[in-house]
Enzyme design. Structure first.
Site, PDB file in Angstrom:
ATOM      1  N   ASP A  23       0.695  -1.186   0.540  1.00  0.00           N
ATOM      2  CA  ASP A  23      -0.049   0.003   0.284  1.00  0.00           C
ATOM      3  C   ASP A  23       1.057   0.918   0.090  1.00  0.00           C
ATOM      4  O   ASP A  23       1.951   0.732   0.411  1.00  0.00           O
ATOM      5  CB  ASP A  23      -0.707  -0.403   1.314  1.00  0.00           C
ATOM      6  CG  ASP A  23      -2.072   0.802   0.865  1.00  0.00           C
ATOM      7  OD1 ASP A  23      -2.350   1.181   0.173  1.00  0.00           O
ATOM      8  OD2 ASP A  23      -2.492   1.794   2.282  1.00  0.00           O
ATOM      9  N   ASN A  25       1.358   3.615  -3.182  1.00  0.00           N
ATOM     10  CA  ASN A  25       1.692   3.531  -4.358  1.00  0.00           C
ATOM     11  C   ASN A  25       1.198   5.225  -4.515  1.00  0.00           C
ATOM     12  O   ASN A  25       1.921   5.703  -5.008  1.00  0.00           O
ATOM     13  CB  ASN A  25       1.616   3.033  -5.320  1.00  0.00           C
ATOM     14  CG  ASN A  25       1.701   1.226  -5.105  1.00  0.00           C
ATOM     15  OD1 ASN A  25       3.115   1.469  -4.031  1.00  0.00           O
ATOM     16  ND2 ASN A  25       1.268   0.212  -5.966  1.00  0.00           N
ATOM     17  N   ARG A  27       0.406   7.885  -2.872  1.00  0.00           N
ATOM     18  CA  ARG A  27       1.594   8.007  -1.837  1.00  0.00           C
ATOM     19  C   ARG A  27       1.676   8.869  -2.138  1.00  0.00           C
ATOM     20  O   ARG A  27       2.660  10.485  -2.096  1.00  0.00           O
ATOM     21  CB  ARG A  27       0.211   8.048  -0.332  1.00  0.00           C
ATOM     22  CG  ARG A  27      -0.636   9.118  -0.120  1.00  0.00           C
ATOM     23  CD  ARG A  27      -1.105   7.978   1.346  1.00  0.00           C
ATOM     24  NE  ARG A  27      -1.136   6.447   1.527  1.00  0.00           N
ATOM     25  CZ  ARG A  27      -1.266   6.092   2.525  1.00  0.00           C
ATOM     26  NH1 ARG A  27      -1.134   6.162   3.413  1.00  0.00           N
ATOM     27  NH2 ARG A  27      -2.017   4.786   1.896  1.00  0.00           N
ATOM     28  N   HIS A  40       2.602   3.204  -9.405  1.00  0.00           N
ATOM     29  CA  HIS A  40       2.737   2.203  -9.274  1.00  0.00           C
ATOM     30  C   HIS A  40       3.612   1.237  -9.427  1.00  0.00           C
ATOM     31  O   HIS A  40       4.142  -0.087  -9.129  1.00  0.00           O
ATOM     32  CB  HIS A  40       1.175   1.544  -9.889  1.00  0.00           C
ATOM     33  CG  HIS A  40      -0.452   1.943  -9.392  1.00  0.00           C
ATOM     34  ND1 HIS A  40      -0.050   1.617  -7.932  1.00  0.00           N
ATOM     35  CD2 HIS A  40      -1.190   2.752  -9.307  1.00  0.00           C
ATOM     36  CE1 HIS A  40      -2.076   2.254  -7.003  1.00  0.00           C
ATOM     37  NE2 HIS A  40      -2.142   2.861  -8.581  1.00  0.00           N
ATOM     38  N   SER A  69     -10.719  -7.083  -5.382  1.00  0.00           N
ATOM     39  CA  SER A  69     -11.895  -6.187  -6.102  1.00  0.00           C
ATOM     40  C   SER A  69     -12.316  -5.733  -6.180  1.00  0.00           C
ATOM     41  O   SER A  69     -12.900  -5.031  -6.757  1.00  0.00           O
ATOM     42  CB  SER A  69     -12.630  -8.115  -5.255  1.00  0.00           C
ATOM     43  OG  SER A  69     -12.264  -8.969  -5.362  1.00  0.00           O
ATOM     44  N   GLU A  70     -12.315  -4.348  -5.030  1.00  0.00           N
ATOM     45  CA  GLU A  70     -12.494  -3.189  -4.677  1.00  0.00           C
ATOM     46  C   GLU A  70     -11.640  -2.411  -5.890  1.00  0.00           C
ATOM     47  O   GLU A  70     -12.266  -0.674  -5.853  1.00  0.00           O
ATOM     48  CB  GLU A  70     -12.697  -2.921  -3.501  1.00  0.00           C
ATOM     49  CG  GLU A  70     -13.525  -3.673  -2.303  1.00  0.00           C
ATOM     50  CD  GLU A  70     -12.954  -5.031  -1.885  1.00  0.00           C
ATOM     51  OE1 GLU A  70     -11.808  -5.180  -2.312  1.00  0.00           O
ATOM     52  OE2 GLU A  70     -14.232  -5.908  -1.944  1.00  0.00           O
ATOM     53  N   LEU A 134      11.491 -20.534  -4.275  1.00  0.00           N
ATOM     54  CA  LEU A 134       9.700 -19.707  -3.845  1.00  0.00           C
ATOM     55  C   LEU A 134       8.399 -19.553  -4.887  1.00  0.00           C
ATOM     56  O   LEU A 134       8.905 -20.069  -5.771  1.00  0.00           O
ATOM     57  CB  LEU A 134      10.790 -17.710  -4.258  1.00  0.00           C
ATOM     58  CG  LEU A 134       9.315 -17.212  -3.618  1.00  0.00           C
ATOM     59  CD1 LEU A 134       9.304 -17.027  -1.488  1.00  0.00           C
ATOM     60  CD2 LEU A 134       9.862 -15.627  -3.954  1.00  0.00           C
ATOM     61  N   ARG A 191       1.502  -5.011   6.425  1.00  0.00           N
ATOM     62  CA  ARG A 191       0.935  -3.918   5.203  1.00  0.00           C
ATOM     63  C   ARG A 191       1.798  -2.707   5.530  1.00  0.00           C
ATOM     64  O   ARG A 191       2.557  -2.512   6.521  1.00  0.00           O
ATOM     65  CB  ARG A 191      -0.604  -3.724   6.001  1.00  0.00           C
ATOM     66  CG  ARG A 191      -0.767  -2.861   5.516  1.00  0.00           C
ATOM     67  CD  ARG A 191      -2.460  -2.678   5.417  1.00  0.00           C
ATOM     68  NE  ARG A 191      -2.782  -1.393   4.328  1.00  0.00           N
ATOM     69  CZ  ARG A 191      -4.476  -1.486   4.009  1.00  0.00           C
ATOM     70  NH1 ARG A 191      -4.943  -2.193   4.648  1.00  0.00           N
ATOM     71  NH2 ARG A 191      -4.417  -0.748   2.933  1.00  0.00           N
ATOM     72  N   ARG A 197      -5.296  -2.241   8.971  1.00  0.00           N
ATOM     73  CA  ARG A 197      -6.597  -2.476   8.185  1.00  0.00           C
ATOM     74  C   ARG A 197      -6.447  -3.564   7.349  1.00  0.00           C
ATOM     75  O   ARG A 197      -5.121  -4.189   6.806  1.00  0.00           O
ATOM     76  CB  ARG A 197      -7.876  -1.966   7.938  1.00  0.00           C
ATOM     77  CG  ARG A 197      -7.205  -1.281   6.955  1.00  0.00           C
ATOM     78  CD  ARG A 197      -8.363  -0.170   6.125  1.00  0.00           C
ATOM     79  NE  ARG A 197      -7.986   0.996   5.752  1.00  0.00           N
ATOM     80  CZ  ARG A 197      -7.849   2.030   5.580  1.00  0.00           C
ATOM     81  NH1 ARG A 197      -8.538   2.522   6.982  1.00  0.00           N
ATOM     82  NH2 ARG A 197      -7.380   2.185   4.186  1.00  0.00           N
ATOM     83  N   SER A 199      -8.324  -4.473   4.621  1.00  0.00           N
ATOM     84  CA  SER A 199      -9.035  -4.732   3.311  1.00  0.00           C
ATOM     85  C   SER A 199      -9.291  -5.903   2.539  1.00  0.00           C
ATOM     86  O   SER A 199      -9.113  -5.570   1.032  1.00  0.00           O
ATOM     87  CB  SER A 199      -8.207  -3.376   3.032  1.00  0.00           C
ATOM     88  OG  SER A 199      -7.677  -2.633   3.134  1.00  0.00           O
TER      89      SER A 199
HETATM   90  C1  FPP Z   1      -2.118   0.037  -3.081  1.00  0.00           C
HETATM   91  O1  FPP Z   1      -1.426   0.926  -3.499  1.00  0.00           O
HETATM   92  C2  FPP Z   1      -1.491  -0.526  -4.656  1.00  0.00           C
HETATM   93  C3  FPP Z   1      -1.780  -1.183  -5.115  1.00  0.00           C
HETATM   94  C4  FPP Z   1      -3.768  -1.243  -6.136  1.00  0.00           C
HETATM   95  C5  FPP Z   1      -1.573  -2.267  -6.522  1.00  0.00           C
HETATM   96  C6  FPP Z   1      -0.282  -2.780  -6.234  1.00  0.00           C
HETATM   97  C7  FPP Z   1       0.511  -2.979  -7.278  1.00  0.00           C
HETATM   98  C8  FPP Z   1       1.882  -3.186  -7.354  1.00  0.00           C
HETATM   99  C9  FPP Z   1       3.129  -2.686  -6.541  1.00  0.00           C
HETATM  100  C10 FPP Z   1       2.289  -3.245  -8.820  1.00  0.00           C
HETATM  101  C11 FPP Z   1       1.841  -4.336  -9.859  1.00  0.00           C
HETATM  102  C12 FPP Z   1       2.702  -5.684  -9.179  1.00  0.00           C
HETATM  103  C13 FPP Z   1       2.194  -6.964  -9.387  1.00  0.00           C
HETATM  104  C14 FPP Z   1       2.729  -7.960  -8.872  1.00  0.00           C
HETATM  105  C15 FPP Z   1       1.334  -7.167 -10.694  1.00  0.00           C
HETATM  106  P1  FPP Z   1      -2.921   2.495  -3.537  1.00  0.00           P
HETATM  107  O2  FPP Z   1      -3.349   3.149  -4.766  1.00  0.00           O
HETATM  108  O3  FPP Z   1      -4.044   2.241  -2.795  1.00  0.00           O
HETATM  109  O4  FPP Z   1      -2.060   3.638  -2.689  1.00  0.00           O
HETATM  110  P2  FPP Z   1      -2.158   5.154  -1.924  1.00  0.00           P
HETATM  111  O5  FPP Z   1      -2.913   4.481  -0.547  1.00  0.00           O
HETATM  112  O6  FPP Z   1      -1.218   5.694  -0.986  1.00  0.00           O
HETATM  113  O7  FPP Z   1      -3.451   5.445  -2.634  1.00  0.00           O
END
Ligand code: FPP
Length: 246
Positions: A23, A25, A27, A40, A69-70, A134, A191, A197, A199
């Site tokens: 989580d 990305n 921010r 991302h 899913s959300e 792995l 997390r 949480r 989620s």
């Molecule tokens: C949550 O950050 C992250 C995601 C919804 C996507 C995670 C995806 C990757 C790390 C890249 C792809 C990886 C693979 C293995 C294919 P957020 O956008 O909810 O961040 P925020 O809470 O800061 O808004």
């Protein structure tokens, strides 16, 4: 001559199964004035480093929450970037995973992904099937509640077809029908980003997992942070509801 390992510095065995809610990305990107999508993209580098580190440490299974899913309720531009990123990761990383002896399993409802992605997902899992290192599990369009409902559907169908007596259903039988049935129990759930949480990530599977929350945003999560999480895991006293004096 190989030097003898001092018992005091002998490394404790790595957790068998680590699961991560990646989580922060968005921010990470916003704090740099970049579009959320760059977060991302940068997150993929953290995925790569984490996979390599887990493979090196002898972790049996690493489960990553790539797309919940959300998440499909986010603005369409971000959803399509995440879909494309998934396709790109499959395209670009399979060879590297193979080199690192990693096996791949994708869990979740893949039917919402473009056909090209679904085919590539099947192909990548097949190509890496023979590896012995792995187990990398990617949860895509996944939720813990979805997994439980899917298991319940499979069990109900078996019962309706008289292949399973409802009175025989117990935790073990239920577990056999969940997505992570073939993997060891989740030892450590991490997390990132300071949110405390679950989620709707793994629910059934984390009954006795140790939970670790850190403030680091996923794109900044590296091997040092992973080592800290593992150190915290080793300091836990896991009793599984029992008492040591009994
Ligand atoms: C949550 O950050 C992250 C995601 C919804 C996507 C995670 C995806 C990757 C790390 C890249 C792809 C990886 C693979 C293995 C294919 P957020 O956008 O909810 O961040 P925020 O809470 O800061 O808004």
């Amino acid at each position: 001559m190989t030097p003898a390992i001092e018992p005091s510095i002998k490394r404790k065995p790595a957790p068998k199964h680590i699961a991560i809610i990646m989580d922060g990305n968005g921010r990470w990107a916003q704090s740099r004035g970049l579009p959320r999508t760059s977060g991302h993209q940068r997150g993929v580098i953290s995925v790569r480093n984490t996979v390599k580190h887990c493979a090196k440490m002898g972790v049996n299974t690493l489960t990553l929450f790539a797309f919940s899913s959300e998440n499909k309720n986010r603005p369409s531009q971000e959803v399509s970037l995440l879909f494309n990123l998934f396709l790109t990761v499959l395209n670009n990383e399979t060879k590297k995973l193979n080199k690192n002896n990693v096996r791949l399993k994708i869990i979740g409802d893949l039917s919402i992904f473009p056909e090209k992605t679904q085919k590539l997902a099947v192909q990548a899992q097949q190509d890496l099937q023979q590896n012995t290192g792995l187990n990398l599990v990617i949860a895509a369009n996944y939720s813990g509640q979805w997994d439980i409902v899917e298991a319940a559907k499979k069990i109900a169908n078996k019962s309706a077809n008289e292949k399973l007596n409802p009175n025989d259903i117990d935790n073990k039988i239920f577990e056999k029908h969940t997505s992570l049935a073939k993997y060891p129990p989740v030892d450590l759930l991490i997390r990132t980003s300071g949110e405390i949480r679950l989620s709707n990530f793994l629910l059934w599977d984390i009954a006795y997992s140790e939970l670790y929350f850190c403030n680091t945003l996923w794109p900044d999560f590296g091997t040092k942070e992973l080592d800290l999480a593992i150190e915290s895991f080793h300091a836990r006293d896991r009793r599984y509801g029992a008492r040591k004096d009994k």
